[in-house]
Design an enzyme around this catalytic site. Sequence first.
Site, PDB file in Angstrom:
ATOM      1  N   HIS A   1      -1.356   4.654   8.255  1.00 12.37           N
ATOM      2  CA  HIS A   1      -0.609   4.214   7.072  1.00 12.37           C
ATOM      3  C   HIS A   1       0.865   4.587   7.205  1.00 12.37           C
ATOM      4  CE1 HIS A   1      -4.312   3.303   4.855  1.00 12.37           C
ATOM      5  NE2 HIS A   1      -4.799   4.402   5.404  1.00 12.37           N
TER       6      HIS A   1
ATOM      7  N   GLU B   1       0.817  -1.216   0.000  1.00 13.02           N
ATOM      8  CA  GLU B   1       0.000   0.000   0.000  1.00 13.02           C
ATOM      9  C   GLU B   1       0.851   1.266   0.000  1.00 13.02           C
ATOM     10  OE1 GLU B   1      -1.153   2.437   2.564  1.00 13.02           O
ATOM     11  OE2 GLU B   1      -0.870   1.434   4.493  1.00 13.02           O
TER      12      GLU B   1
END
EC number: 3.1.-.-
Lengths: 556, 556
Positions: free
Chosen positions: A370, A195
């Site tokens: 993240h 990601e």
Amino acid sequence: MLSSTGMLSVCALGGINEIGKNMYVIEYGEDLVIVDCGGKFADRTFLGVDLIIPDFTYLVENQHKIRGIIITHGHEDHIGGIPYLLKKINIPVYATRFTLGLIELKLKEHKIFRESTLIEIHSDSRLNFGNIQATFFKVIHSIPDCLGIVFHTPEGKIVHTGDFKFDLTPVNKQFTEIHKMAQIGDDGVLLLISESTNAERPGSTPSEREVGKQIEESFFNASGKIIISTFASNVNRIQQIVEAAIKTDRKLALLGRSMVNVVSVAKKYGYIDIPDWLLIDARDVKQWPSEKVVVLCTGSQGEPLAALSRLSTNSNRDVRVDPGDTVIFAASPIPGNEKDVTKIVDNLFKLGANVIYGPASKTGMHVSGHGYQEDLKLMLTLMKPKYFIPIHGEYRMLHLHAKLAEDVGVKPKNIFILNNGDVVDIQHQEARQTRKIPAGDAYVDAFGEEGIEDIVLRDRKQLSEEGMLIIVITVNKADGSRVSEPDSISRGFVYAKESGDLIRNINEITKSTIDSFKDKDFNIFAMKKAVKKDVGQYLYEKTKKKPMILPIIVPI
Amino acid sequence: MLSSTGMLSVCALGGINEIGKNMYVIEYGEDLVIVDCGGKFADRTFLGVDLIIPDFTYLVENQHKIRGIIITHGHEDHIGGIPYLLKKINIPVYATRFTLGLIELKLKEHKIFRESTLIEIHSDSRLNFGNIQATFFKVIHSIPDCLGIVFHTPEGKIVHTGDFKFDLTPVNKQFTEIHKMAQIGDDGVLLLISESTNAERPGSTPSEREVGKQIEESFFNASGKIIISTFASNVNRIQQIVEAAIKTDRKLALLGRSMVNVVSVAKKYGYIDIPDWLLIDARDVKQWPSEKVVVLCTGSQGEPLAALSRLSTNSNRDVRVDPGDTVIFAASPIPGNEKDVTKIVDNLFKLGANVIYGPASKTGMHVSGHGYQEDLKLMLTLMKPKYFIPIHGEYRMLHLHAKLAEDVGVKPKNIFILNNGDVVDIQHQEARQTRKIPAGDAYVDAFGEEGIEDIVLRDRKQLSEEGMLIIVITVNKADGSRVSEPDSISRGFVYAKESGDLIRNINEITKSTIDSFKDKDFNIFAMKKAVKKDVGQYLYEKTKKKPMILPIIVPI
């Protein structure tokens, strides 16, 4: 067909060049495994569209091959499309306990829970899908119970990271399985799919504990009621709010449907520790002294129907915001939500509250789930893949993530920046990107119905920006000669005093256009076209507008 | 009437609870002076609206009192409404040379330059408007030639700050007249009206020179062509770009209409120093080696029609973006523009450019032109006003600015947080806020035409989210009995395969509704209403949608 026997194929049906609707496909021979099935919230340019989900055409056509869908974690951009997929293809869903708890809520809402097959897995599970086996490793993110996946195929291993950060001091001891990851990398990884959300940010993601410290500090400084809002799914942040409430001797009330639902799932399965004596019902808040209460609510993104929005206009039945109360936004606005959030901040200040939000607090009472650049580089270093596909990001994030991969030693020619639908085929450990499969957006409206088509959206756009004009005229069905005076109706176009003249002129033009057909063959289609053209030209000259013009010619 | 004789009145026609369309009114007896007349860009929820300007009703009604309008500086949110105002009321416009240069461009575009009266002022000017005199002081902002205003009235002095920051090391030696400001404060200020844009930000605004250093560094690091974008009006930043180009031995080309226009105004009046040998025509860029060229262009906010947007898709005739070129965003996105900007960043990366933008550069190659909290406190301290009105900001900014005023010693009861249209009356040096005058939004469409009404916007909203359905039916004009089968047309509503059934059912319902009128008095209005209701109910049950339904009943 994605792959012929003996070929490994990988592609995204969503999640590339966008944040949202993640969906990835791994295929070998006659076996196909899906990873995630997310939704994406539609911004205001999608008129009347509420949710965007992946186009499932390819999956419907290849459903005989599908062995199952694995869900990496329970965020909307990874689970939001599941009910729509299962309504089309009833396949088994594999996920961890907490993720399944959230999926269950969703399927019950859509009334398809009973017929669905949900299978609980954990980080030591091993799944067999014919040519493909899946094993897992724990990763940390802003929701509990997240997995990375290793696909073992005849060609070699593919690692899909899920969403992750490295947090070495996690709340609730949800440690990343870093040794397992190192072992996977040591055994050899053919392809890493990772990601890219924070590929633009240098450094490492701060630990979730940083937010806990700030929450505690703000709780100690507050005098009146404390109202705090965060993502319902960020259970570890909620755990820290619970602890701050205990330390400052306050009771805790939950407000907002998703907050109540998610916390109950988290409690039921042991992902959060809330003593029963701490909780009070939101209806009882007014019976406690202000300085003894914390209200934990939904709506940190400014969602107009969520609890915080209602509180900000004092239109909640049970809880009032009084002067001197403290309202804390323990979440940053997701890009696009800034205006909705600041509107609520404005309203809360008007009520006399002390509002702690983005610019006023050091980290905005939020850290990302993240990984930043250093986290992404650590993942790349641990996995040391031959091939790399950055996913889960807009183009610049994928691009910068690719640069990071080059920096840690992946060969530039072995990195694939894809579009949704691009297929990477791997045979004899050589990867090539050549084919495309159908991939795109499907629209869901506010009532959960799928099937708004592009042409409808285009019409809405024209209607919304220019309005429309309907011209009704009756003609003789024998020869097409005009019977009545034209009648014009406009909506969303003009409504000013001067429109009288405009409408009169439109009617005159229509009359002479229709009359010009007198000696020709009667042809309604040609008449409509001519009226549209003549009136359109006049209106554009006069108003510089191009409303949708609908001539209605009634033959009688 | 704002004030009776012997009373001083102050109000805002725009700029409060918003960023944009600034317009303030100072009135004493029969004398009225306006400050600024700005526009505000409409976001996407204003369908088809391009610009929002203040409602001029009060000014039109009181035009006999208006002595003139003073413009503090040349930004759109302070000058954007001027052409629309002057078309209604032709009053003299007072502004500094650079500001007038920009207003002139605007008036020429609207073809009203010849009949307008523009009067140049400078910081030592003194204007007499009957009971009101105006003097000025220089302030620093992100555009040259900005003024603060002192209104001398029989009640005392009102200071309007304009937009400002304190920059003690300004580019181009445009110093703030801080000694003059101290003198004004020492003489006694009755009321301070001060801008609040950055009241949320702690500390002091960094100097514009910080941006210059970063620009220079990035120029030295660049290898291919440099394309740099900033606000055309930020002449001091452009000056620094000019200097960096000279230092790195590159030619400079200007791209984009407003960049060319504003730089030519700045050059003409001596606000910028660009040696003639430095400039090349954009058409000649391709004749120079890449490493010898800087292209300075518009479009840093992601405006779809501006130069940078065209460059990002390589659709500009003269300049190409080649792999290895450096593209610099020397401006932060204004809230709301983020998505448009990142789309361009994505496209530039796709072309292989090295893009330097927000997250990748330390300060985002931008510093604000609006003072942070310490700047605002310094202004309040210098002026030490009795009364204070924070302006130019959304509510939370006004609120936080009010808190700063309290911190530096203004009495809480002497601070007025207003809405547009609220009037503060001052008599015998006592201020009270009681009355309201008409103030609101007026809409201008993409072609510069005023007069889109609220009802038109409401219609557009319904059309855009739900679409529409037109049902045409002919009836006997004698008794209202049905002559034809109904015919239905939908736009922006349904277009799916299943719509056949839906349309058939709609027609059936319409038929039976019309037929139910058989024995009643013929009444088209009642028929329409009934069709609307019956079809609407069916559609809502069936589709959960409420399209605009337009029954057209043609009596023949």
